[in-house]
Scaffold this active site. Structure first.
Site, PDB file in Angstrom:
ATOM      1  N   ASP A 365       0.934  -1.612   0.009  1.00 21.62           N
ATOM      2  CA  ASP A 365      -0.296  -0.077  -0.119  1.00 21.62           C
ATOM      3  C   ASP A 365       0.516   1.680   0.129  1.00 21.62           C
ATOM      4  O   ASP A 365       2.009   1.518  -0.120  1.00 21.62           O
ATOM      5  CB  ASP A 365      -1.116   0.235   1.674  1.00 21.62           C
ATOM      6  N   ASP A 366       0.197   2.072   0.629  1.00 23.46           N
ATOM      7  CA  ASP A 366       1.139   3.741   0.106  1.00 23.46           C
ATOM      8  C   ASP A 366       2.281   3.341   1.154  1.00 23.46           C
ATOM      9  O   ASP A 366       2.719   3.078   2.091  1.00 23.46           O
ATOM     10  CB  ASP A 366      -0.170   5.047   1.171  1.00 23.46           C
ATOM     11  N   ARG A 440      -5.261  16.813   3.742  1.00 23.60           N
ATOM     12  CA  ARG A 440      -4.777  15.181   3.649  1.00 23.60           C
ATOM     13  C   ARG A 440      -2.960  15.594   3.214  1.00 23.60           C
ATOM     14  O   ARG A 440      -2.570  15.424   3.043  1.00 23.60           O
ATOM     15  CB  ARG A 440      -5.288  13.444   3.413  1.00 23.60           C
ATOM     16  N   LYS A 473      -4.227  -1.032  -6.669  1.00 27.03           N
ATOM     17  CA  LYS A 473      -5.433  -0.540  -6.220  1.00 27.03           C
ATOM     18  C   LYS A 473      -4.854   1.184  -6.249  1.00 27.03           C
ATOM     19  O   LYS A 473      -4.028   2.003  -5.786  1.00 27.03           O
ATOM     20  CB  LYS A 473      -4.811  -0.508  -4.676  1.00 27.03           C
ATOM     21  N   TRP A 474      -5.762   1.926  -6.564  1.00 29.53           N
ATOM     22  CA  TRP A 474      -6.254   3.268  -7.097  1.00 29.53           C
ATOM     23  C   TRP A 474      -6.553   4.381  -5.681  1.00 29.53           C
ATOM     24  O   TRP A 474      -7.815   3.963  -5.725  1.00 29.53           O
ATOM     25  CB  TRP A 474      -6.907   3.120  -8.454  1.00 29.53           C
ATOM     26  N   ASP A 475      -6.432   5.185  -4.891  1.00 26.09           N
ATOM     27  CA  ASP A 475      -6.621   6.021  -4.453  1.00 26.09           C
ATOM     28  C   ASP A 475      -6.836   7.174  -4.225  1.00 26.09           C
ATOM     29  O   ASP A 475      -6.218   7.235  -5.061  1.00 26.09           O
ATOM     30  CB  ASP A 475      -6.102   5.555  -2.837  1.00 26.09           C
ATOM     31  N   ASN A 477      -8.263  10.332  -2.019  1.00 27.07           N
ATOM     32  CA  ASN A 477      -8.053  11.109  -0.476  1.00 27.07           C
ATOM     33  C   ASN A 477      -8.083  12.016  -0.481  1.00 27.07           C
ATOM     34  O   ASN A 477      -8.081  12.462   1.124  1.00 27.07           O
ATOM     35  CB  ASN A 477      -6.834  10.298   0.507  1.00 27.07           C
ATOM     36  N   CYS A 523     -10.630   3.108  -5.218  1.00 24.86           N
ATOM     37  CA  CYS A 523     -10.578   3.280  -3.462  1.00 24.86           C
ATOM     38  C   CYS A 523     -10.682   4.448  -3.049  1.00 24.86           C
ATOM     39  O   CYS A 523      -9.889   5.738  -4.420  1.00 24.86           O
ATOM     40  CB  CYS A 523     -10.027   2.739  -2.652  1.00 24.86           C
ATOM     41  N   ASP A 545     -12.621   2.121   5.263  1.00 25.96           N
ATOM     42  CA  ASP A 545     -11.546   1.774   6.099  1.00 25.96           C
ATOM     43  C   ASP A 545     -11.740   1.222   7.456  1.00 25.96           C
ATOM     44  O   ASP A 545     -11.445   1.289   8.248  1.00 25.96           O
ATOM     45  CB  ASP A 545     -10.984   3.831   6.474  1.00 25.96           C
TER      46      ASP A 545
HETATM   47  C1  DGJ Z   1      -6.845   5.488   2.270  1.00 25.17           C
HETATM   48  C2  DGJ Z   1      -6.790   3.515   2.019  1.00 25.17           C
HETATM   49  O1  DGJ Z   1      -8.917   3.217   2.024  1.00 25.17           O
HETATM   50  C3  DGJ Z   1      -6.355   2.946   2.713  1.00 25.17           C
HETATM   51  O2  DGJ Z   1      -6.617   1.380   2.709  1.00 25.17           O
HETATM   52  C4  DGJ Z   1      -5.088   3.848   2.693  1.00 25.17           C
HETATM   53  O3  DGJ Z   1      -4.532   2.950   1.114  1.00 25.17           O
HETATM   54  C5  DGJ Z   1      -4.419   4.479   2.361  1.00 25.17           C
HETATM   55  N1  DGJ Z   1      -5.695   5.734   1.872  1.00 25.17           N
HETATM   56  C6  DGJ Z   1      -3.635   4.539   2.071  1.00 25.17           C
HETATM   57  O4  DGJ Z   1      -3.265   6.593   1.995  1.00 25.17           O
END
Ligand code: DGJ
Length: 720
Positions: A365-366, A440, A473-475, A477, A523, A545
């Site tokens: 992940d990140d 963030r 996984k394409w986030d 935020n 995501c 999450d």
């Molecule tokens: C938000 C995602 O929902 C999490 O699963 C994770 O990938 C974090 N971001 C990483 O910054």
């Protein structure tokens, strides 16, 4: 099937169990005459005689027996005597926003057209559906609206979008360009929507509709945690299993509106499409604007019936590519296990332990790129942090163990502390002269710009070509504020939000075209962009999450109103609210995976996980292809939730019950649904035999096996 009755100038769109009827009225007005259970063809003439009377209402002087004020309009326009919420408003070169559409022509054909640049339902074969295009024209501005309807023959779904073309000689501005309108001659409905926030997505809300306006929208730049682009109108008193329900879902990932308006005649109009409040689109002569697609479902079998139609439709006609049918790998994700604190060896240790448990893919992940050791930097610098990671060694090792390997991206974002921002400060979404807000510690990257897309995609491509990566996984935020692009001229600023969404779609489209074997999971800070638009590109979306299994029940039940189990990202995490069995039973409903440090597990937990992995494989087809029945919903019961998957042929079922809170006095006879009443089912493990009739009408006692707070149990039934 779609038919046109020339005598009464009526279109009828039939799906297996529903009909949608429209009529052309003198003067070229297109009316929404009926939507509901399937009707015969013979007496449709009776529908057009049902217009309410109007006084005080404006009429076209040539057709004074008719007023748009009270008529059920198929695609209502602004300013021509219909005072309810409209679907289309065009500001002409003369400055007026009065808009008028009249029927011009129509055509019908088998199959379904694509929506260029936009996600949409599709048919593999022309035999699966039929399309009707009705062309309407505004005589003054020359704006042409082609209303495009597809009726599916294997599910009760009607898809609709609109193609708007400027056939006039002067530029106009679209101020509202919605996708769909349905006018129903009743207000005996409850409006059901899915609200939420971060870590509490898609919570069920039901309210009786009232005269006036009500509805939901997003102005956040994405479909958002806060409201899903879904709504249902459920007949008053409709339940999970009974009553008429209309379901509406917009295939779109940006700002949206879903508004219901009840007028003085107690008729209900529901419109959906791009939210008009921050929208405006210039249409020069010859240019076309295509609205997102709206999906309409009608079910006479309650909310459960509606959901199962959505599930089948999205499984067959929305989710695409290799992973539509191919078995998806059971994954472990590093996020809750390590957050930003990992290196090659730590990830290798995760992979080694995971493999012992039977897990099939490690997702990093990140935190693998730029200088990213926390969330304060490096978004936009999509190159491997070699101080932290030897990515070749890691992937080679993971692959050599027979596991797949996945990686995290957040392509539409940029950190102020990044090389990319230092080189291109104007690439962040902003309005000149205003300080962009931060969320963030990040800004949004302006992916409405082709040069920005080229850069970010180029960076992704380089990594994905260099390393054999199986999954992304394409986030996403944060929400968008100070929405603007340095490239858009002032008069086009209202186009920004939609152009941003089109930019995202283009990026995801390139990714899955260039890397067709890649499994993409969307995501957005959990499930902040869980919508059908995203499902067109990625077959699964991280649902939330929040991995607490009890809280997850509300999220998963809510999500299931229109999204299939195969799309719902669900993992077992270290959360201590319940034991591993319940965590696994809840996650089994979704894509299933783990989000924990496998080095930290006790021997007992490892054994439970091995059993879960076996169950994941054993129930894979049943959960992905079977029908979901919500047996007890958490919004109806404070103590127990229960659901089941039943195979299409009704020969197999998996029933799961979770005890949310202990309730001393009751044993509960859980009435199953969807079984064959005449068949006999054997319970796996105990060998008990029950008829489908007994299981459905008298029920089965399961609470004894899930007695304490947070317990769960399952019943696997096989027909003899
Ligand atoms: C938000 C995602 O929902 C999490 O699963 C994770 O990938 C974090 N971001 C990483 O910054």
């Amino acid at each position: 099937m779609i038919t046109y009755n020339e005598q009464i100038r009526t279109f009828k769109l039939d799906t297996p169990r529903t009909s949608y009827v429209m009529g052309i009225r003198d003067g070229g007005f297109l009316l929404n005459l009926y939507y509901g259970r399937r009707l015969p063809d013979d007496d449709l003439w009776a529908l057009s005689n049902r217009l309410p009377s109007a006084s005080f209402s404006p009429s076209d002087p040539d057709y004074t027996d008719f007023s748009t004020d009270v008529a059920p309009m198929e695609y209502p326009t602004n300013g021509r005597g219909d005072f309810r919420v409209s679907a289309l408003s065009v500001r002409g070169a003369d400055g007026s926003s009065v808009t008028d559409l009249r029927y011009v022509s129509h055509r019908m054909f088998r199959g379904k057209p694509d929506l260029p640049g936009l996600p949409h339902l599709y048919a593999d074969d022309d035999s699966e559906c039929e399309t009707l295009e009705v062309t309407m024209r505004d005589p003054l501005t020359g704006v042409e609206a082609v209303l495009v309807y597809t009726a599916f023959e294997d599910c009760d779904v009607i898809a609709k979008h609109v193609r708007l073309t400027n056939r006039g000689g002067r530029t106009v501005k679209l101020e509202r360009a919605l996708s769909s309108c349905v006018d129903l001659p009743s207000m005996d409905f409850d409006l059901i929507t899915l609200w939420g926030r971060h870590a509490k997505e898609r919570q069920f809300e039901r309210r009786p509709i009232a005269r006036g306006l009500q509805g939901i929208r997003s102005k956040r730049g994405s479909s958002s945690h806060n409201h899903n682009p879904f709504a249902a109108l459920a007949q008053t008193g409709a339940t999970e299993t009974t009553g008429e329900v209309y379901g509406f879902n917009l295939v779109y990932s940006g700002n949206f509106t879903l508004t219901a308006e009840v007028d003085h005649n107690a008729s209900t109009r529901i419109v959906m499409g791009i939210d008009p409040s921050d929208f405006g689109w210039l249409l020069a002569p010859g240019e076309t604007f295509v609205t997102p697609e709206a999906v309409h479902v009608f079910s006479a079998d309650g909310l459960g019936g509606m959901s199962r139609v959505f599930h089948r439709c999205y499984g067959e006609h929305l989710i695409r590519g290799r992973w539509k049918t191919e078995k998806r790998p059971l994954l472990i994700n590093s996020w809750e296990a390590a957050y930003f604190d990992f290196d090659t060896d730590k990830l290798i240790s995760f992979a080694e332990r995971a493999r012992e448990l039977g897990i099939e893919m490690l997702v990093m992940d990140d935190g693998w790129f730029g200088k990213r050791d926390n969330d304060r930097s490096s978004l936009g610098d999509w190159f491997v942090n070699e101080k932290k990671l030897d990515l070749s060694r890691l992937i080679d090792y993971v692959h050599s163990m027979g596991l797949k390997f996945g990686i995290w991206y957040e392509p539409e974002m940029i950190s102020p502390d990044s090389d990319l921002y230092r080189a291109h400060p104007d690439w962040c979404v902003h309005v000149a002269g205003r300080t962009p807000s931060i969320a963030r510690h990040q800004y949004v990257l302006d992916v409405s710009r082709p040069d920005v897309r080229e850069n970010v995609y180029g960076q992704m491509r380089e990594v994905l070509c260099r390393y054999p990566i199986d999954y992304v996984k394409w986030d996403f935020n944060r929400n968008l504020s100070e929405a603007g692009s340095a490239l858009l001229p002032a008069e086009r600023s209202g186009e920004f939000f939609h152009r941003f969404v089109l930019g995202t779609y283009e990026l995801q489209d390139r990714l899955i075209r260039d890397f067709p074997a890649l499994l993409l999971e969307n995501c957005s800070g959990g499930g902040g962009r869980f919508d059908p638009g995203m499902l067109y590109y990625s077959p699964q979306i991280w649902a939330s999450d929040n991995t607490d299994p009890i809280e997850r029940l509300n999220i998963q039940f809510g999500t299931s109103l229109c999204y299939p189990a195969s799309s719902m990202g669900a993992h077992v995490s270290p959360c201590r609210r319940t034991g591993y069995r319940t965590k696994g039973d809840v996650a089994l409903w979704g894509t299933f995976g783990y989000e924990l440090d496998p080095n930290d597990l006790s021997e007992e937990e490892r054994e439970i996980i091995k059993e879960q992995v076996a169950e994941y494989h054993g129930y894979y087809e049943l959960i992905r292809r079977g029908d979901l029945y919500r047996l007890i919903c958490p919004w109806d019961n404070d103590f127990v939730s229960a659901w089941s998957f039943v195979s299409e042929d009704k020969r197999e079922a998996l029933v799961t019950l979770v005890r949310m809170r202990r309730q001393e006095e009751t044993l509960l006879h859980l009435k199953l649904q969807g079984l064959d009443p005449d068949a006999f089912y054997t319970v796996e493990g105990t060998g008990e035999r029950y008829s489908g009739a007994l299981l459905m009408y008298a029920g089965v006692e399961m609470t004894g096996a899930a007695w304490d707070d947070g317990d769960s149990c399952k019943l696997h039934l096989i027909a003899e």
